[in-house]
Design an enzyme around this catalytic site. Structure first.
Site, PDB file in Angstrom:
ATOM      1  N   HIS A   1       1.552   6.854  -0.928  1.00 55.39           N
ATOM      2  CA  HIS A   1       0.725   6.051  -0.021  1.00 55.39           C
ATOM      3  C   HIS A   1      -0.637   5.857  -0.670  1.00 55.39           C
ATOM      4  O   HIS A   1      -1.332   6.824  -0.961  1.00 55.39           O
ATOM      5  CB  HIS A   1       0.592   6.791   1.315  1.00 55.39           C
ATOM      6  CG  HIS A   1      -0.020   5.963   2.398  1.00 55.39           C
ATOM      7  ND1 HIS A   1      -1.378   5.704   2.445  1.00 55.39           N
ATOM      8  CD2 HIS A   1       0.530   5.344   3.470  1.00 55.39           C
ATOM      9  CE1 HIS A   1      -1.619   4.948   3.523  1.00 55.39           C
ATOM     10  NE2 HIS A   1      -0.481   4.715   4.149  1.00 55.39           N
TER      11      HIS A   1
ATOM     12  N   HIS B   1       0.801  -1.227   0.000  1.00 55.00           N
ATOM     13  CA  HIS B   1       0.000   0.000   0.000  1.00 55.00           C
ATOM     14  C   HIS B   1       0.836   1.281   0.000  1.00 55.00           C
ATOM     15  O   HIS B   1       0.276   2.369  -0.121  1.00 55.00           O
ATOM     16  CB  HIS B   1      -0.961   0.009   1.192  1.00 55.00           C
ATOM     17  CG  HIS B   1      -0.282   0.384   2.480  1.00 55.00           C
ATOM     18  ND1 HIS B   1       0.550  -0.487   3.151  1.00 55.00           N
ATOM     19  CD2 HIS B   1      -0.286   1.531   3.179  1.00 55.00           C
ATOM     20  CE1 HIS B   1       1.029   0.131   4.226  1.00 55.00           C
ATOM     21  NE2 HIS B   1       0.536   1.359   4.260  1.00 55.00           N
TER      22      HIS B   1
END
Length: 174
Positions: A93, A78
């Site tokens: 992110h 992620h």
């Protein structure tokens, strides 16, 4: 002559970059840019972790926005931390609280320590799956070593293609 103007402005950018360490940063993903302050996560919205912008993704592919090294590749896929040739530290992110998905819907294509070139595919993710699981797929794109940056310009509220320039950062070399 538009082509000549673009070439001239590109060479001016290159000159500026070399003199003042001005870095042109492309978007890591196709979508719509929004101000960081609109992100539904206080640590990012307040720029506590670094400054930059966010992108509402319209596809699930994260590309290297510039040449550098993948310094941190989270096992869950992620997030990716890059260090640029000039030493800037960048965090990409994917989503808010998506670490909770434990990698579901994410596939990293790089590993820690890999050298990356602008345009390399870093991560594939499934924005629909992220939404179905109750998470926000907004991509946060920040410079984490802001103490080294003297000036940051961002292009927000625009539809952009992956790798289209969305940030300019000026600062010192590490």
């Amino acid at each position: 002559n538009q082509a000549k103007e673009e070439t001239d402005s590109a060479s001016k950018l290159t000159e500026t970059r070399i003199q003042g360490q001005r870095i042109e940063m492309g978007s890591p993903v196709k979508g719509r840019t929004i101000p960081l302050s609109q992100v539904k996560d206080e640590a990012f919205a307040s720029a506590a972790m670094g400054d930059g912008l966010a992108i509402l993704p319209s596809e699930g592919k994260i590309y290297a926005p510039l040449d550098g090294t993948a310094e941190a590749v989270f096992p869950t896929g992620h997030a990716v931390g890059l260090v640029t040739e000039a030493g800037r530290e960048i965090l990409i992110h994917i989503g808010i609280d998506t670490v909770q998905l434990d990698g579901k819907g994410f596939q990293a294509h790089v590993k820690q320590g890999d050298r990356v070139k602008k345009g390399d595919l870093l991560v594939e993710f499934d924005p629909e799956l992220i939404r179905k699981e109750g998470y926000d797929p907004t991509v946060i794109y920040i410079i984490t070593d802001m103490d080294q940056v003297t000036n940051l310009e961002v292009r927000t509220n625009q539809n952009i293609e992956a790798l289209e320039t969305v940030m300019f950062a000026e600062g010192e070399e590490h």
